[in-house]
Write a protein that holds these residues in place. Structure first.
Motif, short mmCIF file in Angstrom:
data_model
loop_
_atom_site.label_atom_id
_atom_site.label_comp_id
_atom_site.label_asym_id
_atom_site.label_seq_id
_atom_site.Cartn_x
_atom_site.Cartn_y
_atom_site.Cartn_z
N ALA A 14 53.35 76.63 12.26
CA ALA A 14 54.50 76.32 11.41
C ALA A 14 55.76 76.15 12.25
O ALA A 14 55.84 76.65 13.38
CB ALA A 14 54.70 77.44 10.39
N GLY A 16 59.94 76.51 11.39
CA GLY A 16 60.97 76.78 10.39
C GLY A 16 60.39 77.43 9.15
O GLY A 16 59.25 77.88 9.12
N VAL A 17 61.19 77.45 8.09
CA VAL A 17 60.80 78.15 6.86
C VAL A 17 60.49 77.22 5.70
O VAL A 17 60.10 77.67 4.63
CB VAL A 17 61.90 79.16 6.43
CG1 VAL A 17 62.05 80.24 7.47
CG2 VAL A 17 63.22 78.45 6.19
N LYS A 18 60.63 75.91 5.89
CA LYS A 18 60.46 74.97 4.79
C LYS A 18 59.12 74.25 4.79
O LYS A 18 58.95 73.27 4.09
CB LYS A 18 61.60 73.95 4.79
CG LYS A 18 62.95 74.59 4.55
CD LYS A 18 64.04 73.56 4.50
CE LYS A 18 65.37 74.24 4.26
NZ LYS A 18 66.45 73.26 4.22
N GLY A 19 58.16 74.69 5.62
CA GLY A 19 56.84 74.07 5.59
C GLY A 19 56.61 72.97 6.61
O GLY A 19 55.59 72.30 6.54
N ASP A 20 57.54 72.78 7.54
CA ASP A 20 57.28 71.80 8.59
C ASP A 20 56.13 72.30 9.47
O ASP A 20 55.91 73.50 9.62
CB ASP A 20 58.53 71.58 9.45
CG ASP A 20 59.59 70.76 8.73
OD1 ASP A 20 59.31 70.23 7.64
OD2 ASP A 20 60.70 70.65 9.26
N THR A 69 55.14 75.25 2.14
CA THR A 69 55.66 76.55 2.60
C THR A 69 55.26 76.82 4.05
O THR A 69 54.29 76.24 4.56
CB THR A 69 55.12 77.71 1.74
OG1 THR A 69 53.71 77.84 1.97
CG2 THR A 69 55.40 77.48 0.26
N ARG A 70 55.98 77.72 4.66
CA ARG A 70 55.67 78.15 6.03
C ARG A 70 54.26 78.74 6.08
O ARG A 70 53.51 78.51 7.02
CB ARG A 70 56.70 79.17 6.52
CG ARG A 70 56.39 79.70 7.90
CD ARG A 70 57.43 80.68 8.40
NE ARG A 70 57.08 81.19 9.70
CZ ARG A 70 57.26 80.57 10.86
NH1 ARG A 70 57.80 79.37 10.88
NH2 ARG A 70 56.90 81.12 12.00
N GLU A 71 53.89 79.50 5.06
CA GLU A 71 52.57 80.14 5.04
C GLU A 71 51.45 79.09 5.00
O GLU A 71 50.43 79.24 5.67
CB GLU A 71 52.45 81.09 3.84
CG GLU A 71 53.34 82.32 3.94
CD GLU A 71 54.83 82.04 3.68
OE1 GLU A 71 55.17 81.02 3.02
OE2 GLU A 71 55.66 82.83 4.15
N ALA A 73 51.68 76.06 6.18
CA ALA A 73 51.69 75.42 7.50
C ALA A 73 50.99 76.32 8.52
O ALA A 73 50.17 75.84 9.32
CB ALA A 73 53.12 75.13 7.94
N GLU A 74 51.27 77.59 8.49
CA GLU A 74 50.67 78.53 9.45
C GLU A 74 49.16 78.62 9.26
O GLU A 74 48.40 78.77 10.22
CB GLU A 74 51.32 79.90 9.33
CG GLU A 74 51.08 80.81 10.51
CD GLU A 74 51.56 80.25 11.84
OE1 GLU A 74 50.79 80.37 12.82
OE2 GLU A 74 52.68 79.69 11.93
#
Length: 167
Positions: A14, A16-20, A69-71, A73-74
């Motif tokens: 991931a 950032g916090v917006k899902g990039d 979301t970041r989650e 993406a991660e």
């Protein structure tokens, strides 16, 4: 993996916090991934749809239609991404894709057979060829000019200088 799919990227995690999503690119131009847009999984099923991106060291930071979301993406970390071979430009004369090396016969400069290229990997220190001899365990060869002085795609072989422990 299907022979007509080429590995072009891997999700690094991931951003950032917006899902990039951070994506490591295996293409000469990392931004080509955004142009391909629809990337596939190893089995040919839909992987990710890139809606935008910007270059970063070793790849891109991408907006992905399937990720909000970041989650999310991660959770994609490590996902390998492919495109059909026919979407790649034809290589120039005397050029080839690393995927073209798989299956080539490997021989010494004197013409003695060493085996066949089983796979090509990059574990972080440069490309390595996995060589499978006719009998016995496979072994690794760095894909450098010193270790592989000739690649003859048209002849379906490459010339290699094996390490001393293989000779």
């Amino acid at each position: 993996m299907s022979d007509d799919l080429i590995l072009v990227a891997r999700v690094a995690g991931a951003f950032g916090v917006k899902g990039d999503v951070r994506i490591t690119s295996f293409t000469a131009d990392p931004m080509a991934l955004v142009e391909y847009a629809r990337l596939l999984r190893q089995d040919g099923s839909p992987g990710l749809t890139l809606t935008g991106g910007r270059p970063t060291k070793g790849g891109i930071i991408a907006r992905v239609a399937e990720v909000q979301t970041r989650e999310q993406a991660e959770a994609l970390r490590g996902l390998q991404l492919f495109i059909p071979r026919d979407r790649l430009p034809a290589p120039e004369e005397d050029e080839f894709y690393l995927a073209d090396l798989i299956g080539l016969a490997v021989e010494t400069p004197a013409g003695e057979p060493l085996g066949q290229v089983k796979s090509v990997h990059d574990f972080g220190a440069g490309d390595l060829l996995e060589i499978q001899p006719a009998q016995g365990a496979s072994w690794w060869l760095p894909f450098t000019r010193e270790a592989v002085p000739e690649v003859r795609i048209a002849d379906r072989k490459l010339v290699a200088v094996p390490p001393e422990e293989i000779e």
